[in-house]
Design an enzyme around this catalytic site. Structure first.
Site, PDB file in Angstrom:
ATOM      1  CD  GLU A 212      -4.277   2.908  -6.442  1.00  0.00           C
ATOM      2  OE1 GLU A 212      -5.238   3.631  -6.113  1.00  0.00           O
ATOM      3  OE2 GLU A 212      -4.639   2.811  -5.371  1.00  0.00           O
TER       4      GLU A 212
ATOM      5  CB  SER B 218      -0.701   0.237   0.987  1.00  0.00           C
ATOM      6  OG  SER B 218      -1.497  -0.580   1.015  1.00  0.00           O
TER       7      SER B 218
ATOM      8  CG  ASN C  71      -4.474   4.325   0.320  1.00  0.00           C
ATOM      9  OD1 ASN C  71      -5.757   4.351   0.151  1.00  0.00           O
ATOM     10  ND2 ASN C  71      -3.969   3.381   0.808  1.00  0.00           N
TER      11      ASN C  71
ATOM     12  CG  HIS D  41      -2.399  -1.284  -3.295  1.00  0.00           C
ATOM     13  ND1 HIS D  41      -3.729   0.276  -3.024  1.00  0.00           N
ATOM     14  CD2 HIS D  41      -2.051  -1.518  -2.494  1.00  0.00           C
ATOM     15  CE1 HIS D  41      -3.258   0.140  -2.163  1.00  0.00           C
ATOM     16  NE2 HIS D  41      -3.230  -0.773  -1.515  1.00  0.00           N
TER      17      HIS D  41
HETATM   18  N1  LIG Z   1      -5.333  -4.673   4.892  1.00  0.00           N
HETATM   19  C1  LIG Z   1      -5.683  -3.779   4.310  1.00  0.00           C
HETATM   20  O1  LIG Z   1      -6.611  -2.970   3.918  1.00  0.00           O
HETATM   21  C2  LIG Z   1      -4.886  -3.841   2.508  1.00  0.00           C
HETATM   22  C3  LIG Z   1      -5.425  -3.357   1.321  1.00  0.00           C
HETATM   23  C4  LIG Z   1      -4.049  -2.610   0.481  1.00  0.00           C
HETATM   24  C5  LIG Z   1      -2.805  -3.805   0.269  1.00  0.00           C
HETATM   25  N2  LIG Z   1      -2.850  -3.900   1.895  1.00  0.00           N
HETATM   26  C6  LIG Z   1      -1.087  -4.665   1.427  1.00  0.00           C
HETATM   27  O2  LIG Z   1      -1.221  -6.258   1.683  1.00  0.00           O
HETATM   28  C7  LIG Z   1      -0.328  -6.691   2.609  1.00  0.00           C
HETATM   29  C8  LIG Z   1      -1.036  -7.599   3.331  1.00  0.00           C
HETATM   30  O3  LIG Z   1      -1.388  -6.726   4.393  1.00  0.00           O
HETATM   31  P1  LIG Z   1      -2.653  -7.602   5.074  1.00  0.00           P
HETATM   32  O4  LIG Z   1      -3.587  -6.346   5.648  1.00  0.00           O
HETATM   33  O5  LIG Z   1      -3.107  -9.045   4.252  1.00  0.00           O
HETATM   34  O6  LIG Z   1      -1.504  -7.965   6.542  1.00  0.00           O
HETATM   35  P2  LIG Z   1      -2.039  -8.542   7.504  1.00  0.00           P
HETATM   36  O7  LIG Z   1      -1.854  -8.317   8.961  1.00  0.00           O
HETATM   37  O8  LIG Z   1      -3.389  -9.667   7.926  1.00  0.00           O
HETATM   38  O9  LIG Z   1      -1.203 -10.210   6.532  1.00  0.00           O
HETATM   39  C9  LIG Z   1      -0.057 -10.186   6.566  1.00  0.00           C
HETATM   40  C10 LIG Z   1       0.537 -11.712   6.660  1.00  0.00           C
HETATM   41  O10 LIG Z   1       2.210 -11.590   6.557  1.00  0.00           O
HETATM   42  C11 LIG Z   1       3.006 -12.708   7.226  1.00  0.00           C
HETATM   43  N3  LIG Z   1       4.139 -12.129   7.226  1.00  0.00           N
HETATM   44  C12 LIG Z   1       4.771 -11.423   8.218  1.00  0.00           C
HETATM   45  N4  LIG Z   1       5.916 -11.567   8.469  1.00  0.00           N
HETATM   46  C13 LIG Z   1       5.715 -12.019   7.464  1.00  0.00           C
HETATM   47  C14 LIG Z   1       7.783 -12.580   6.971  1.00  0.00           C
HETATM   48  N5  LIG Z   1       8.486 -12.334   7.651  1.00  0.00           N
HETATM   49  N6  LIG Z   1       7.760 -13.477   6.278  1.00  0.00           N
HETATM   50  C15 LIG Z   1       6.262 -13.911   5.247  1.00  0.00           C
HETATM   51  N7  LIG Z   1       4.410 -13.710   5.687  1.00  0.00           N
HETATM   52  C16 LIG Z   1       4.978 -13.005   7.099  1.00  0.00           C
HETATM   53  C17 LIG Z   1       1.859 -13.208   8.057  1.00  0.00           C
HETATM   54  O11 LIG Z   1       1.860 -14.648   8.800  1.00  0.00           O
HETATM   55  C18 LIG Z   1       0.596 -12.585   7.824  1.00  0.00           C
HETATM   56  O12 LIG Z   1      -0.248 -13.464   7.151  1.00  0.00           O
HETATM   57  C19 LIG Z   1       0.264  -5.842   2.568  1.00  0.00           C
HETATM   58  O13 LIG Z   1       1.651  -5.310   1.767  1.00  0.00           O
HETATM   59  C20 LIG Z   1      -0.389  -4.825   3.196  1.00  0.00           C
HETATM   60  O14 LIG Z   1       0.070  -2.753   2.395  1.00  0.00           O
HETATM   61  C21 LIG Z   1      -3.561  -4.639   3.199  1.00  0.00           C
END
Ligand SMILES: NC(=O)c1ccc[n+]([C@@H]2O[C@H](COP(=O)([O-])OP(=O)(O)OC[C@H]3O[C@@H](n4cnc5c(N)ncnc54)[C@H](O)[C@@H]3O)[C@@H](O)[C@H]2O)c1
Length: 293
Positions: free
Chosen positions: A160, A127, A198, A148
């Site tokens: 995106e 993000s 964003n 994204h």
């Molecule tokens: N939540 C949102 O609204 C949203 C929207 C768009 C994009 N994103 C992006 O998506 C990505 C994931 O976000 P999320 O909301 O699913 O987070 P989340 O916290 O639900 O999941 C993160 C995952 O990463 C894993 N993780 C942590 N450290 C790790 C490592 N060293 N190696 C491998 N895996 C590891 C964790 O086990 C977890 O499953 C991020 O880059 C975030 O910016 C999130």
């Protein structure tokens, strides 16, 4: 005249890295669209839990009459959970959705570079981090691009598509074609903090917090004004509580750093609430009190 449109690379199998909210949502989206999905996490258990979360989400869609039980079962069967990224050897597209931490993502991209076949497209769902920094962690930066998605990925229609200065044209074309197949609306943007949504949304949310901080208007009146006068589905404070105040603060800090615009500095009231542990719906209290789920 424009150059002839470039054709994308064929995509049959998709790897999704991660086991959190976005990874399971994205795995569901690809499986529903008919792709074979390899869902890889740091352990087989985490990957299985993520697949189970997809199963629950699909079951909800069946309950709501949005899909048949047969289609849901077929979609779930297309997802293969695994505890090793070695199982990405045959994927045509790898989508990374692990923690929002540049070092974690760079390490993952170095791994993808080792395990994925030549010509595989490598995508990040970051993000706020520079996509090009992920690209530079590989020996094939031309194959790296941002995809994204929005949360929840199965429901939100937008992706995106973020090209870096190093992204190849056919990689961009591949992702555009894949977005059409998974029935998402793709928009293109540059590799800059906040992308489109964003970058426009968070300065607005921050300005709403400043209005409350200055006792210019109440949060109830601001939410009502933006819903009834601005046509927004949620007011800024409703949205901040849903997104999470900590997540919002982190995004505002990134925007402030990238654009060096003093007006983008996070409102002190937002920092104060985060320091107090009032993070929004997830903690039961943010700008408003919420019944705990
Ligand atoms: N939540 C949102 O609204 C949203 C929207 C768009 C994009 N994103 C992006 O998506 C990505 C994931 O976000 P999320 O909301 O699913 O987070 P989340 O916290 O639900 O999941 C993160 C995952 O990463 C894993 N993780 C942590 N450290 C790790 C490592 N060293 N190696 C491998 N895996 C590891 C964790 O086990 C977890 O499953 C991020 O880059 C975030 O910016 C999130």
């Amino acid at each position: 005249a424009d150059a002839a449109p470039v054709a994308g690379r064929p995509v049959r199998a998709v790897g999704v890295a991660g086991s959190g909210t976005m990874a399971s949502g994205i795995a569901e989206v690809f499986a529903k669209a008919g792709y074979e999905v390899v869902l890889a996490a740091r352990s087989a258990e985490k990957a299985q839990t993520a697949k189970a979360r997809v199963g629950k989400s699909l079951a909800r869609s069946v309950d709501k009459g949005r899909m048949s039980a047969e289609d849901a079962a077929r979609a779930l069967e297309r997802i293969t959970p695994t505890g090793t990224y070695d199982d990405f050897a045959d994927v045509d597209l790898a989508v990374e959705a692990v923690a929002e931490d540049l070092e974690v993502k760079r390490q993952l991209f170095a791994t993808l570079d080792k395990v994925c076949k030549a010509g595989a497209v490598l995508a990040t769902t970051t993000s706020s981090l520079p996509v090009v920094a992920c690209a530079r962690a590989t020996s094939r930066p031309q194959d790296v691009i941002g995809m994204h998605f929005f949360n929840p990925a199965p429901a939100m229609k937008l992706v995106e598509v973020v090209r870096t200065v190093l992204t190849a044209d056919d990689v961009h074309a591949t992702v555009r074609e894949v977005c059409a197949k998974i029935r998402k609306h793709a928009v293109d943007c540059g590799d800059r903090a906040g992308f489109i949504v964003n970058a426009l949304l968070f300065p607005y949310l921050n300005n709403a917090v400043k209005m409350v901080q200055e006792h210019y208007a109440t949060l109830d009146d601001i939410d009502a004004a933006m819903k009834l006068g601005g046509g927004y589905p949620m007011g800024p404070f409703e949205l901040l509580d849903v997104v999470g105040l900590d997540v919002s603060l982190a995004i505002e800090k990134v925007l402030h750093r990238e654009f060096r615009d003093p007006g983008l500095a996070p409102a002190p009231l937002l920092e104060h609430l985060v320091a107090a542990g009032c993070l929004g719906r997830k903690t039961g209290r943010g700008f408003r009190e919420h019944a705990r789920r």
